[in-house]
Design an enzyme around this catalytic site. Structure first.
Site, short mmCIF file in Angstrom:
data_model
loop_
_atom_site.label_atom_id
_atom_site.label_comp_id
_atom_site.label_asym_id
_atom_site.label_seq_id
_atom_site.Cartn_x
_atom_site.Cartn_y
_atom_site.Cartn_z
N ASP A 53 50.53 41.62 37.18
CA ASP A 53 50.86 40.25 38.03
C ASP A 53 50.20 39.25 37.18
O ASP A 53 49.11 39.38 36.78
CB ASP A 53 50.02 40.66 39.67
CG ASP A 53 50.36 39.47 40.33
OD1 ASP A 53 50.89 38.57 40.03
OD2 ASP A 53 49.90 39.83 41.64
N ARG A 105 39.05 40.48 38.08
CA ARG A 105 39.47 38.98 37.78
C ARG A 105 38.35 38.29 37.38
O ARG A 105 37.56 37.64 38.28
CB ARG A 105 40.30 38.41 39.22
CG ARG A 105 41.26 39.24 39.76
CD ARG A 105 42.17 38.70 40.93
NE ARG A 105 43.20 39.67 41.31
CZ ARG A 105 43.75 39.58 42.50
NH1 ARG A 105 43.58 38.71 43.27
NH2 ARG A 105 44.66 40.25 42.67
N GLN A 120 41.92 46.68 47.05
CA GLN A 120 43.02 46.33 48.23
C GLN A 120 43.99 47.72 48.12
O GLN A 120 44.02 48.48 47.22
CB GLN A 120 43.65 45.02 47.91
CG GLN A 120 44.39 45.17 46.83
CD GLN A 120 45.43 43.83 46.68
OE1 GLN A 120 44.93 42.77 47.02
NE2 GLN A 120 46.63 43.98 46.11
N ASP A 232 51.24 35.06 54.23
CA ASP A 232 49.86 35.90 54.57
C ASP A 232 49.43 36.10 55.68
O ASP A 232 49.89 35.23 56.70
CB ASP A 232 49.10 34.69 53.82
CG ASP A 232 49.05 34.64 52.35
OD1 ASP A 232 49.44 35.39 51.84
OD2 ASP A 232 48.62 33.64 51.79
N GLU A 245 41.76 35.34 54.87
CA GLU A 245 42.93 35.96 54.46
C GLU A 245 42.58 37.60 54.53
O GLU A 245 41.87 37.81 53.49
CB GLU A 245 43.60 35.23 53.42
CG GLU A 245 44.94 35.93 52.83
CD GLU A 245 45.43 35.41 51.42
OE1 GLU A 245 45.94 36.54 50.78
OE2 GLU A 245 45.11 34.57 51.28
N SER A 248 48.32 39.45 51.67
CA SER A 248 49.41 38.73 51.08
C SER A 248 50.58 39.74 50.97
O SER A 248 50.31 40.85 50.50
CB SER A 248 48.93 38.03 49.70
OG SER A 248 50.10 37.60 49.32
#
Length: 331
Positions: A53, A105, A120, A232, A245, A248
């Site tokens: 991604d 990340r 996740q 979202d 949030e 997604s």
């Protein structure tokens, strides 16, 4: 951020037990509701496959398998890998998979809900091409929301001193353009906060295309979600006094939307990669899928003030000072 005394009733050891309770219940119910099978997933992939991604242009953490001279990247999500896997594993119509996705990340800005470690559930399900519409997307969102509602009930029964009801009976649907029209002059994050405070649980649809203001609600990579059929899920979090949030997701690109979105973003060079070739040639199944933040749903249901209370991480001095000032105990 509002301090919530109920969160302090779980000490570090009890919190670890509660995290497992939330995760075990949620993933089991999610799998049953969406007809998903758990699969093992990669921690890293070869960049030349096109399976990683690209997010919003953030550079993936990469390293070299020195003995073999192979370059690999830590996955940033499994959005494209899952669609490939559904074909390779010979899954049938309306069957799907989910996996624990762990990522690093390195460019993430650290705060109460962001860390450099991402955990996740990545899920993906095969659908008919005729299902690529708003009505089917909303059906899937409602099914996922029902899992959140049942998880809330389970946690409230297990930990009765946690607030009994945070989620409304139904989730509210709105497009990103309708939201901008409703709150002109506000930023997208300000709009999210306002609508979530009013409705409690919201699905904001259509993220990626530019709005009337000339800016998208948020940026999305052009090669997995169809920007007209994605969105979202956000909740109002009383502890944070802000929107949160938690997912997604969306119906994935077909050959037409992949071509148009990559042309809009000047990323047509990706068409040479194996994954993109498969989509353009209609060699992959049509799917719907997304990611659901594990640590974020633990934060929400266990009423925690900081993501470091539900996952072990490395924090900068500003984050550590914030936690010390607010008497937050990090794992």
């Amino acid at each position: 951020m509002r301090n919530n005394s109920s969160a302090t009733k779980l000490d570090l050891r009890e919190t670890q037990i509660a995290i497992k309770s939330v995760k075990d219940y949620f993933q089991r119910d999610l799998a049953n509701t969406l007809n998903l099978q758990r699969v093992s997933a990669p921690l890293f992939v070869r960049p030349e496959t096109g399976l990683n991604d690209n997010l919003n242009g953030e550079k993936a953490v990469d390293f070299n398998l020195r003995q073999y001279g192979i370059n690999v990247e830590i996955v940033q999500s499994l959005a494209k890998w899952k669609r490939n896997a559904l074909k390779d594993y010979n899954f049938n119509m309306y069957e799907g998979i989910y996996a624990d996705m762990n990522a690093i990340r390195a460019e993430e800005e650290l705060d109460e809900i962001h860390s450099s470690y991402v955990d996740q559930w990545d899920w993906e399900k095969i659908i008919n091409k005729s299902d690529r519409n708003k009505e089917y997307l909303f059906l899937i969102v409602r099914e996922i929301y029902s899992v959140f509602k049942r998880t809330e009930e389970y946690i409230n029964q297990t930990y009765p001193y946690i607030l009994s009801k945070k989620l409304p009976e139904e989730i509210f649907f709105i497009t990103s353009q309708e939201l901008e029209d409703m709150y002109p002059g506000k930023t997208s994050k300000e709009r999210e906060k306002l609508i979530c405070k009013e409705k409690g649980a919201v699905f904001i649809m259509g993220i990626g295309h530019k709005l009337k203001s000339g800016e998208p609600h948020d940026h999305r990579s052009p090669d997995y979600d169809d920007w007209d059929l994605n969105g979202d899920i956000l909740f109002w979090d009383e502890v944070l006094d802000n929107s949160l949030e938690v997912s997604s997701m969306g119906i994935r690109v077909d050959e037409k939307s992949l071509k148009s979105q990559c042309e809009l973003t000047n990323t047509t060079e990706r068409f040479k990669l194996p994954y993109h070739q498969n989509v353009l040639n209609a060699d992959l199944p049509y799917t719907v899928g997304g990611g659901i933040g594990q640590s974020r749903i633990c934060m929400f249901f266990l009423e925690k003030q900081h993501i470091g209370e539900v996952q072990v991480g490395v924090w900068d001095e500003k984050s550590l000072d914030f936690c010390k000032d607010n008497k937050i105990k990090l794992l």
